[in-house]
Design a protein around this motif. Structure first.
Motif, short mmCIF file in Angstrom:
data_model
loop_
_atom_site.label_atom_id
_atom_site.label_comp_id
_atom_site.label_asym_id
_atom_site.label_seq_id
_atom_site.Cartn_x
_atom_site.Cartn_y
_atom_site.Cartn_z
N LEU A 1 15.32 80.04 52.31
CA LEU A 1 15.22 79.93 53.76
C LEU A 1 13.78 79.93 54.27
O LEU A 1 13.46 79.13 55.16
N PRO A 2 12.86 80.75 53.78
CA PRO A 2 11.47 80.67 54.28
C PRO A 2 10.82 79.31 54.02
O PRO A 2 10.12 78.78 54.89
N SER B 1 8.97 74.18 56.19
CA SER B 1 9.03 72.72 56.12
C SER B 1 9.51 72.14 57.45
O SER B 1 8.97 71.13 57.91
N LEU B 2 10.50 72.77 58.04
CA LEU B 2 11.02 72.30 59.32
C LEU B 2 9.94 72.42 60.40
O LEU B 2 9.76 71.50 61.21
N GLY B 3 9.19 73.52 60.40
CA GLY B 3 8.12 73.70 61.37
C GLY B 3 7.02 72.66 61.22
O GLY B 3 6.53 72.11 62.21
N ILE C 1 4.34 67.62 63.12
CA ILE C 1 3.92 66.24 62.87
C ILE C 1 4.61 65.29 63.84
O ILE C 1 3.99 64.40 64.41
N PHE C 2 5.90 65.50 64.05
CA PHE C 2 6.66 64.64 64.96
C PHE C 2 6.10 64.73 66.37
O PHE C 2 5.88 63.71 67.03
#
Length: 104
Positions: free
Chosen positions: A24-25, A30-32, A37-38
């Motif tokens: 999970l970390p 990675s999601l952050g 970037i998006f």
């Protein structure tokens, strides 16, 4: 016994927490990074569209060197194009390098 949608969601969340806790970390990091970037790309695109739509006769600012290496790829390049099949092309390159003081 009928299982409703929210009960399935709770069971799925428990399974993820039990079996996926070590990952999970990494997933959150990675999601952050992806979201950062998006957002950056969306902001850049909106700034470019505002700049292009506000004054179509304005000079292109992206031709100036910047801190962003992706923008520098679009900067204009000066020089001559030499035919690689021309036997005198290599001699021309050497002569130009010597005139610039660029000895490789």
């Amino acid at each position: 016994m009928n299982i409703s949608g929210w009960q399935i969601a709770i069971i799925a969340l428990l399974i993820i927490l039990l079996f996926g806790a070590p990952k999970l970390p990494k997933l959150a990091k990675s999601l952050g990074q992806s979201m950062r970037i998006f957002r950056s790309e969306v902001r850049t695109m909106s700034e470019e569209s505002k700049r292009n739509s506000s004054d179509p006769d304005s000079p292109d600012v992206s031709a100036e060197p910047s801190d962003d290496p992706r923008r520098d790829e679009r900067a204009p390049v000066e020089g001559r194009v030499l035919n690689p099949n021309d036997p005198t092309a290599e001699q021309t390159r050497r002569t130009e390098r010597e005139q610039r003081g660029d000895h490789r």
